[in-house]
Design an enzyme around this catalytic site. Structure first.
Site, short mmCIF file in Angstrom:
data_model
loop_
_atom_site.label_atom_id
_atom_site.label_comp_id
_atom_site.label_asym_id
_atom_site.label_seq_id
_atom_site.Cartn_x
_atom_site.Cartn_y
_atom_site.Cartn_z
N ASN A 8 -20.07 53.94 -71.12
CA ASN A 8 -21.04 52.88 -70.86
C ASN A 8 -20.51 52.03 -69.70
OD1 ASN A 8 -22.87 50.78 -70.90
ND2 ASN A 8 -22.19 49.93 -72.84
N HIS A 91 -26.94 47.71 -78.26
CA HIS A 91 -25.55 47.31 -78.00
C HIS A 91 -25.40 45.82 -78.30
CE1 HIS A 91 -21.85 46.44 -75.79
NE2 HIS A 91 -21.60 47.74 -75.86
N GLU A 158 -19.32 49.73 -83.12
CA GLU A 158 -18.52 48.93 -82.20
C GLU A 158 -18.31 47.54 -82.77
OE1 GLU A 158 -18.76 50.17 -77.72
OE2 GLU A 158 -20.59 49.15 -78.31
N GLY A 164 -13.77 45.05 -75.24
CA GLY A 164 -13.16 44.43 -74.07
C GLY A 164 -12.00 43.50 -74.37
N SER A 203 -12.68 48.84 -77.11
CA SER A 203 -11.34 48.94 -76.50
C SER A 203 -10.72 50.33 -76.69
CB SER A 203 -10.41 47.86 -77.06
OG SER A 203 -10.83 46.57 -76.65
#
Length: 243
Positions: A8, A91, A158, A164, A203
């Site tokens: 992504n 998302h 996620e 991140g 991550s």
């Protein structure tokens, strides 16, 4: 089962960088499926740059409607016409930054499927929800609200707090959540939910990919920042190949 490694790019990437990226990615990795989801304007150029490589290209979102007065939105039909194969929906950044509800995600999934795209539905908890021990409750509710009847596609778990951040849940936590998601899928979809791939995201990088990809019920990865460098993306894909 072959694992899927999906990249992504979010709001990153340039036309100038596509040729070198595609050239590196064409080396590929045997035994794993690769999917790259760049910003809308790069979908067709990336497909052309990849040529006949066995690598899918997808989108990061689509509208729930086929056409009409929806400035700035892109229909699933147009994405399919461009050559996209998959589309990421729900998302956490769309749910948080654009206020997308699970009901809207479900409507988008219907539109995507009708256009022949494979939806990749994202679910995951925030750090506050995790601290309140509400992870499974939150994720089950997202699945219940986001998946239309007869859904066929992929799920990406996620944890929002891991995206991140460089942080990831423990192996036991990842396994527990993927098993909980599997149970929810079987309850909602019956037999179809038994083999539906469940990707892990948050991550994912070359250093932790092998550990994550070998956890039971993890069917691949949804990769953010590490997918922007072809060598890192391929390293993650290599780690996903089953013995």
């Amino acid at each position: 089962m072959r694992q899927m490694i999906a990249g992504n790019w979010k709001m990153n990437g340039t036309l100038a960088g596509l040729s070198a990226y595609a050239s590196a990615l064409r080396q590929g990795v045997e035994g794993v499926d690769l999917l790259v989801c760049p910003p809308f304007p790069l979908i067709r150029p990336l497909i052309e740059a990849l040529g006949d490589a066995s690598i899918w290209v997808g989108a990061q979102d689509c509208d729930a409607k086929r056409s009409g007065p929806h400035t700035g939105d892109v229909s699933a039909d147009l994405l399919a016409e461009l050559g996209a194969r998959h589309v990421i929906l729900g998302h956490s950044e769309r749910r948080a930054d654009h206020g997308e509800s699970s009901t809207l995600v479900r409507d988008k999934a219907r539109a995507a499927s009708a256009a022949g795209l494979v939806p990749v539905i994202c679910v995951g908890e925030t750090e506050a929800e995790r601290d309140a021990h509400e992870t499974e409750t939150v994720v089950r509710a997202q699945l219940a609200g986001s998946l239309p009847d007869g859904f066929s596609g992929l799920i990406a778990y996620e944890p929002v707090w891991a995206i991140g951040s460089g942080k990831t849940p423990s192996e036991d936590e990842v396994e527990a959540m993927h098993r909980a998601i599997r149970a929810s899928l079987k309850k909602q979809l019956g037999e179809a939910g038994e083999a539906m791939p469940i990707l892990y995201g948050g991550s994912v990088k070359p250093a932790n990919a092998e550990t994550l990809m070998r956890i039971p019920e993890v069917g691949g990865a949804l990769v953010g920042g590490a997918s922007l460098k072809a060598e890192d993306f391929l390293a993650i894909a290599s780690a996903a190949v089953r013995d």
